[in-house]
Design an enzyme around this catalytic site. Structure first.
Site, PDB file in Angstrom:
ATOM      1  N   CYS A 101      -4.778  11.055 -29.249  1.00 44.30           N
ATOM      2  CA  CYS A 101      -5.161  11.334 -30.635  1.00 44.30           C
ATOM      3  C   CYS A 101      -6.271  12.386 -30.714  1.00 44.30           C
ATOM      4  CB  CYS A 101      -5.658  10.061 -31.312  1.00 44.30           C
ATOM      5  SG  CYS A 101      -4.667   8.627 -30.927  1.00 44.30           S
TER       6      CYS A 101
ATOM      7  N   ALA B 236      -1.162   1.233 -24.564  1.00 42.93           N
ATOM      8  CA  ALA B 236      -0.614  -0.123 -24.530  1.00 42.93           C
ATOM      9  C   ALA B 236      -0.653  -0.691 -23.116  1.00 42.93           C
ATOM     10  CB  ALA B 236       0.824  -0.109 -25.062  1.00 42.93           C
TER      11      ALA B 236
ATOM     12  N   ASN C 196      -2.783  -0.205 -28.886  1.00 39.51           N
ATOM     13  CA  ASN C 196      -3.898  -0.912 -28.254  1.00 39.51           C
ATOM     14  C   ASN C 196      -3.850  -2.408 -28.537  1.00 39.51           C
ATOM     15  OD1 ASN C 196      -6.008   0.819 -26.813  1.00 39.51           O
ATOM     16  ND2 ASN C 196      -5.458   2.067 -28.562  1.00 39.51           N
TER      17      ASN C 196
ATOM     18  N   SER D  82      -4.758   6.129 -19.310  1.00 40.81           N
ATOM     19  CA  SER D  82      -5.802   5.764 -20.256  1.00 40.81           C
ATOM     20  C   SER D  82      -6.523   6.950 -20.902  1.00 40.81           C
ATOM     21  CB  SER D  82      -6.822   4.903 -19.489  1.00 40.81           C
ATOM     22  OG  SER D  82      -7.617   4.190 -20.375  1.00 40.81           O
TER      23      SER D  82
ATOM     24  N   ARG E  68      -8.806  -9.575 -17.119  1.00 38.28           N
ATOM     25  CA  ARG E  68     -10.004 -10.183 -17.690  1.00 38.28           C
ATOM     26  C   ARG E  68      -9.846 -11.702 -17.761  1.00 38.28           C
ATOM     27  NH1 ARG E  68     -11.104  -6.842 -22.418  1.00 38.28           N
ATOM     28  NH2 ARG E  68     -11.657  -5.358 -20.795  1.00 38.28           N
TER      29      ARG E  68
HETATM   30  C1  LIG Z   1      -1.418  14.958 -30.838  1.00 31.12           C
HETATM   31  C2  LIG Z   1      -1.397  13.497 -31.140  1.00 31.12           C
HETATM   32  C3  LIG Z   1      -2.272  12.980 -32.083  1.00 31.12           C
HETATM   33  C4  LIG Z   1      -2.261  11.628 -32.382  1.00 31.12           C
HETATM   34  N1  LIG Z   1      -3.123  11.142 -33.304  1.00 31.12           N
HETATM   35  C5  LIG Z   1      -3.154   9.811 -33.569  1.00 31.12           C
HETATM   36  C6  LIG Z   1      -4.119   9.292 -34.479  1.00 31.12           C
HETATM   37  O1  LIG Z   1      -4.952  10.037 -35.033  1.00 31.12           O
HETATM   38  N2  LIG Z   1      -4.104   7.956 -34.721  1.00 31.12           N
HETATM   39  C7  LIG Z   1      -3.219   7.106 -34.099  1.00 31.12           C
HETATM   40  O2  LIG Z   1      -3.263   5.904 -34.339  1.00 31.12           O
HETATM   41  N3  LIG Z   1      -2.300   7.581 -33.227  1.00 31.12           N
HETATM   42  C8  LIG Z   1      -2.258   8.912 -32.942  1.00 31.12           C
HETATM   43  N4  LIG Z   1      -1.357   9.389 -32.029  1.00 31.12           N
HETATM   44  C9  LIG Z   1      -0.376   8.478 -31.422  1.00 31.12           C
HETATM   45  C10 LIG Z   1      -0.938   7.773 -30.195  1.00 31.12           C
HETATM   46  O3  LIG Z   1      -1.399   8.705 -29.277  1.00 31.12           O
HETATM   47  C11 LIG Z   1       0.164   6.932 -29.580  1.00 31.12           C
HETATM   48  O4  LIG Z   1       0.585   5.999 -30.538  1.00 31.12           O
HETATM   49  C12 LIG Z   1      -0.298   6.200 -28.335  1.00 31.12           C
HETATM   50  O5  LIG Z   1      -0.600   7.093 -27.315  1.00 31.12           O
HETATM   51  C13 LIG Z   1       0.791   5.244 -27.848  1.00 31.12           C
HETATM   52  O6  LIG Z   1       0.393   4.661 -26.667  1.00 31.12           O
HETATM   53  P1  LIG Z   1       1.465   4.031 -25.674  1.00 31.12           P
HETATM   54  O7  LIG Z   1       0.675   3.499 -24.523  1.00 31.12           O
HETATM   55  O8  LIG Z   1       2.359   3.106 -26.406  1.00 31.12           O
HETATM   56  O9  LIG Z   1       2.408   5.232 -25.239  1.00 31.12           O
HETATM   57  P2  LIG Z   1       2.165   6.634 -24.582  1.00 31.12           P
HETATM   58  O10 LIG Z   1       0.833   7.184 -24.943  1.00 31.12           O
HETATM   59  O11 LIG Z   1       3.378   7.438 -24.912  1.00 31.12           O
HETATM   60  O12 LIG Z   1       2.132   6.335 -23.033  1.00 31.12           O
HETATM   61  C14 LIG Z   1       3.278   5.897 -22.348  1.00 31.12           C
HETATM   62  C15 LIG Z   1       3.137   6.249 -20.888  1.00 31.12           C
HETATM   63  O13 LIG Z   1       4.232   5.682 -20.187  1.00 31.12           O
HETATM   64  C16 LIG Z   1       4.630   6.559 -19.174  1.00 31.12           C
HETATM   65  N5  LIG Z   1       6.024   6.255 -18.836  1.00 31.12           N
HETATM   66  C17 LIG Z   1       7.110   6.305 -19.650  1.00 31.12           C
HETATM   67  N6  LIG Z   1       8.210   5.904 -18.984  1.00 31.12           N
HETATM   68  C18 LIG Z   1       7.808   5.600 -17.742  1.00 31.12           C
HETATM   69  C19 LIG Z   1       8.512   5.127 -16.594  1.00 31.12           C
HETATM   70  N7  LIG Z   1       9.823   4.875 -16.617  1.00 31.12           N
HETATM   71  N8  LIG Z   1       7.799   4.910 -15.451  1.00 31.12           N
HETATM   72  C20 LIG Z   1       6.448   5.148 -15.414  1.00 31.12           C
HETATM   73  N9  LIG Z   1       5.747   5.593 -16.463  1.00 31.12           N
HETATM   74  C21 LIG Z   1       6.429   5.805 -17.630  1.00 31.12           C
HETATM   75  C22 LIG Z   1       4.464   7.940 -19.791  1.00 31.12           C
HETATM   76  O14 LIG Z   1       4.310   8.910 -18.767  1.00 31.12           O
HETATM   77  C23 LIG Z   1       3.209   7.760 -20.626  1.00 31.12           C
HETATM   78  O15 LIG Z   1       2.051   8.179 -19.940  1.00 31.12           O
HETATM   79  C24 LIG Z   1      -1.353  10.756 -31.702  1.00 31.12           C
HETATM   80  C25 LIG Z   1      -0.469  11.271 -30.747  1.00 31.12           C
HETATM   81  C26 LIG Z   1      -0.495  12.624 -30.460  1.00 31.12           C
HETATM   82  C27 LIG Z   1       0.453  13.166 -29.430  1.00 31.12           C
END
Ligand SMILES: Cc1cc2nc3c(=O)[nH]c(=O)nc-3n(C[C@H](O)[C@H](O)[C@H](O)COP(=O)(O)OP(=O)(O)OC[C@H]3O[C@@H](n4cnc5c(N)ncnc54)[C@H](O)[C@@H]3O)c2cc1C
Length: 459
Positions: free
Chosen positions: A46, A15, A309, A42, A25
């Site tokens: 999954c 996200a 995303n 990044s 962009r």
């Molecule tokens: C094993 C596994 C398999 C998956 N398979 C799928 C799939 O097949 N299909 C699917 O759609 N989804 C899947 N997912 C889910 C998907 O990975 C997540 O929905 C996605 O990563 C969410 O993205 P995000 O950016 O919201 O959060 P995150 O990926 O959780 O990233 C958040 C980031 O914020 C950082 N952060 C948090 N708090 C702070 C702070 N206070 N200061 C600085 N940095 C901070 C964290 O360190 C982290 O890096 C899977 C997840 C896992 C773990």
């Protein structure tokens, strides 16, 4: 909104980086800074299970963008190992701690994106911090698990039975471990249809995964070498060399909560469809935030990469002056366990009842290829509809070939709020190598339409 000249983003995965990239962009002159507390940005979490399955592959293959490329190619200032520890909405100030030096800085913003994601739940039990007890959420978790597997453990216990557990039962078995699932409740894959669960359980058992339910897990204990040696339960110890805790995730909302932003009923950050929080200068996207659900027509929390995303991109576009709405999700998701593809879209019968619908459902099995065409395996489809309105509410598809992507047809039907009879009329592709003349989805829709009609005319 062109007055936003300094945009801060907290969290640098799906996200956060989508939002940052979108702002740059559309408005290259805006300063965009991403704070990420971890060592990577990044990456595709999954892909971790499939990467772990293959010992020859580097986990870093999952990194889509390095901080250097984000800076040089996209003009995004990425600060790794920087954690946002406070947020003052009145002065639009983010307090950021450099985790390497301990220094804190006050960062002013015109617009802020919270993309803090979710964290894996760790069971608050004795021994769950022992070496050999792992979670799988961030790339660093995957790296630790891959290192542990180099020591060729023989047995693994998986705690929890959601989709990550299913994927990991498969992966750990493929890596040569004897896998057991331990669970208090009798049901694996909570929220999925019984018929789907039955096929998944059969598949797990066929590949030697044991499922033990009905016990209270009390902790984990170490062996003589200090590594985990057993999971303890009220029914005695279960010896093991590795424990994977995959009991779910929680949205990271501390920053938002402490700053006074509205938290939704789901426990995640409340947002409108523009991804704006209850403060006009703060946006939220991804696993930390709620998302508009197309079937429920209200916010829900289903943390998935696809939604993260899209929401990130929308938050970024809106900060850069667009007025784009997140169209909504339908909980479309899937996974692979051994030879089975399992996928769904929409809501389950249980959830439908809880939401005030009057659901009815059918489950059918049909072959994946035409009659008389060699090969082909069964595809099972479960469809759920609301009796009074005849609307499709959801469905699940399980099978060895062509199953998972059929859930996308359901997602499309749900997006336009189709009735079951409209689903019946869809012109789906047919050729003997990949479908029978009556696609399994259409067979299910035909049966469900009859059932809805029969129930509608009951006195
Ligand atoms: C094993 C596994 C398999 C998956 N398979 C799928 C799939 O097949 N299909 C699917 O759609 N989804 C899947 N997912 C889910 C998907 O990975 C997540 O929905 C996605 O990563 C969410 O993205 P995000 O950016 O919201 O959060 P995150 O990926 O959780 O990233 C958040 C980031 O914020 C950082 N952060 C948090 N708090 C702070 C702070 N206070 N200061 C600085 N940095 C901070 C964290 O360190 C982290 O890096 C899977 C997840 C896992 C773990």
């Amino acid at each position: 909104m062109s007055s936003h000249s300094r945009v801060l983003v907290v969290g640098g995965v799906a996200a956060g980086m989508s939002a940052a990239s979108q702002v740059k962009r559309r408005k290259p002159n805006v300063e965009v800074v991403v704070f990420e507390r971890g060592p990577y940005i990044s990456y595709g979490a999954c892909g971790m299970p499939y990467n772990i399955e293959d010992e020859a592959r580097e986990l870093e293959d999952l990194v889509v963008l390095t901080p250097e490329r984000a800076r040089n190619d996209r003009g995004i200032d990425v600060r790794l190992r920087h954690e946002a520890v406070g947020l003052d909405l009145d002065s639009r100030m983010l307090l950021v701690k450099n985790l390497e030096t301990g220094d804190q800085t006050e960062e002013l913003f015109d617009a802020l994106v919270l993309a803090t994601g979710a964290s894996a739940i760790r069971l608050p039990l004795r021994g769950m911090d022992l070496p050999g007890v792992v979670i799988l959420r961030e790339l660093t978790d995957g790296a630790l698990l891959k290192r542990l597997l180099e020591h060729e453990p023989k047995r693994a216990i998986v705690l929890g039975a959601g989709y990550v557990s299913m994927e990991m039962c498969h992966v750990l078995t493929e890596r040569g471990l004897k896998v057991q699932i331990l669970k208090k409740r009798p049901r694996v894959l909570r929220g999925w249809a019984e018929e789907t669960v039955a096929l998944v359980v059969e598949e797990l058992q066929k590949h030697g995964v044991e499922i033990h339910t009905g016990m209270n897990i009390t902790g984990a204990e170490a062996g003589a070498d200090g590594n985990v040696a057993a999971v303890t339960t009220d029914q005695g110890p279960y010896p093991t060399d590795l424990v994977l805790q995959a009991v779910g995730v929680r949205p990271n909302v501390k920053l938002a909560l402490e700053a006074g932003l509205r938290i939704g009923e789901t426990g995640a950050i409340w947002v409108n469809q523009y991804q704006q929080t209850s403060h006009p200068s703060v946006w939220a996207a991804g696993d930390c935030a709620e998302a508009y659900h197309r079937v429920l027509r209200k916010n829900a929390w289903i943390p998935l990469g696809t939604t993260a995303n899209k929401q990130g991109r929308i938050a970024g576009a809106n900060i850069a002056g667009a007025a784009t709405k997140f169209a909504g999700m339908a909980g479309t998701s899937g996974f692979v366990v051994f030879d089975l593809e399992v996928a769904r879209s929409g809501i389950s019968s249980e959830q439908a009842v809880a939401e005030g619908f009057e659901p009815t459902s059918v489950t059918i099995r049909q072959r994946s290829r035409a009659h008389g065409y060699p090969g082909g395996t069964p595809i099972q489809v479960t469809l759920i509809a609301d009796v009074p309105s005849g609307l499709l509410l959801g469905g699940e598809v399980v099978g060895q070939e062509g199953a998972a992507l059929r859930a996308n047809v359901l997602a499309t039907a749900l997006a336009s709020h189709m009735s079951v009879s409209e689903l019946q009329g869809l012109d789906l592709a047919y050729a003997p190598p990949f479908a029978p003349v009556w696609d399994p989805l259409l067979v299910a829709a035909n049966q469900l339409a009859k059932k809805v009609q029969a129930q509608e005319i009951k006195p």
